[in-house]
Design a protein around this motif. Structure first.
Motif, short mmCIF file in Angstrom:
data_model
loop_
_atom_site.label_atom_id
_atom_site.label_comp_id
_atom_site.label_asym_id
_atom_site.label_seq_id
_atom_site.Cartn_x
_atom_site.Cartn_y
_atom_site.Cartn_z
N VAL A 287 42.05 39.09 42.54
CA VAL A 287 42.01 38.97 44.00
C VAL A 287 41.08 40.05 44.56
N LEU A 288 41.21 41.26 44.01
CA LEU A 288 40.35 42.36 44.44
C LEU A 288 38.89 42.09 44.08
N PHE A 289 38.64 41.64 42.84
CA PHE A 289 37.27 41.37 42.39
C PHE A 289 36.63 40.25 43.22
N SER B 260 37.38 39.27 46.21
CA SER B 260 37.09 39.72 47.57
C SER B 260 35.86 40.61 47.60
#
Lengths: 230, 112
Positions: free
Chosen positions: A82-84, A86
């Motif tokens: 999810v972080l990557f 985004s």
């Protein structure tokens, strides 16, 4: 033009193949010895391409855990995507969802890092990112197939240093991404936090390695954003 | 061989495929439509190097989850070699292969 970008991505991603293949072999062997058919092992790698997530899911079920427990475990381990996703998405502004889908499908720690490093030098395009993703996928799936179908005759890949392929790649990527003093500082902060938190976690608080990476990376990026302005 | 039922394996394969795609695609598709404020973009621009720093720590300084004394760790020395080769050549492939070869030799010298 697009073809040339795609092949550039393939050659950029080639070290990922070297790193994934032996780990894929390990997944294939483990899945088959846990009672999966070789076809199931290969299909799982081809559709999930989630290294740690797959190992966790496999081991929860093999250990007698429920399907829902295994799915929750794989979701949590791979929350870093999810972080990557985004982080990489501002570069994909204006690209249709249908064209984003294959890039999302092949997003891993390594493809993320290679594409971001390439982007920083201004060369990355959606086609080159697709090439990076394709060769990484191939390494993971081919490795799994080798392990699953040839479980008996695959030799020990550690003889030729396979367990250092990923660490080597991360080392090179650290240097590729450290383009100025700020980045060096943030990288060192993240590294120090990770070692410190791991030391603390042995004192009772248990942190799984992929969580350690997410927590310390977010903390270090926040430190960077607070300390350095534009 | 084992008692894992085929329906559980199939459920896991289908479930993992769906979850892993959703975790990657949904944030990508949503965030790429937004105009992000500058501080958020700045924060995001620091995420990659921070992730690499953390991964370096877990993979090189703490392989197998244990912090190793750097001076006697083949992981650390092989990483220095990898870093030097990358710095000189700017080739991921060259650096990775040199690191792997160095790791084999250093592992024999230092004992893994």
């Amino acid at each position: 033009m697009t073809n040339r970008h795609f092949s550039r991505g393939v050659s950029l991603g080639f070290p990922i193949l070297l790193g994934y293949a032996p780990v894929g072999v390990a997944f294939g062997v483990l899945a088959v010895t846990s009672g999966w058919t070789p076809f199931q092992a290969v299909l799982c790698s081809a559709t999930a391409i989630a290294g740690a997530g797959q190992f966790i899911g496999l081991s929860v079920v093999a250990g007698g855990g429920s399907l829902s427990a295994a799915l929750v475990a794989t979701t949590v381990v791979n929350l870093r995507y999810v972080l990557f996703a985004s982080t990489i998405s501002p570069y994909l502004h204006g690209l249709s969802p249908a064209r984003q889908a294959p890039l999302a499908f092949t997003l891993t720690d390594e493809t993320f890092a290679v594409n971001i490093a390439d982007r920083r030098v201004g060369l990355s395009t959606p086609a080159s990112m697709l090439g990076v993703g394709a060769i990484a996928w191939l390494g993971w799936v081919a490795g799994t197939a080798l392990g699953a179908y040839g479980a008996g005759w695959v030799g020990d890949p550690t003889k030729w240093g396979a367990q250092f392929a990923m660490p080597a790649m991360f080392t090179a990527l650290c240097i590729a991404l450290a383009e100025n003093r700020r980045h060096v500082v943030i990288g060192v902060v993240a590294c120090t936090l990770a070692v410190g938190l791991a030391a603390l976690s042995r004192g009772g608080l248990r942190i799984e390695a992929s969580w350690l990476v997410v927590v310390t990376a977010m903390a270090a990026a926040t430190v960077g954003a607070l300390v350095f302005d534009d | 061989m084992t008692s894992v039922s085929p329906s559980v394996v199939w459920g896991l394969i289908i479930g993992m495929a769906a979850i892993n795609f959703a975790e990657r695609f949904v944030p990508m598709a949503l965030v790429s439509r937004l105009e992000l404020p500058r501080p958020v973009l700045r924060w995001l621009s620091y995420v990659p190097i921070a992730v690499m720093g953390s991964l370096f720590a877990t993979q090189v300084l703490m392989p197998r989850g244990e912090f190793l004394p750097p001076w006697s760790s083949p992981w650390v020395w092989a990483a220095l070699l990898t870093g030097a080769v990358y710095y000189k050549t700017r080739s991921f492939l060259g650096a990775t292969v040199a690191g792997m070869a160095g790791f084999v030799v250093l592992g024999k010298l230092l004992g893994t």
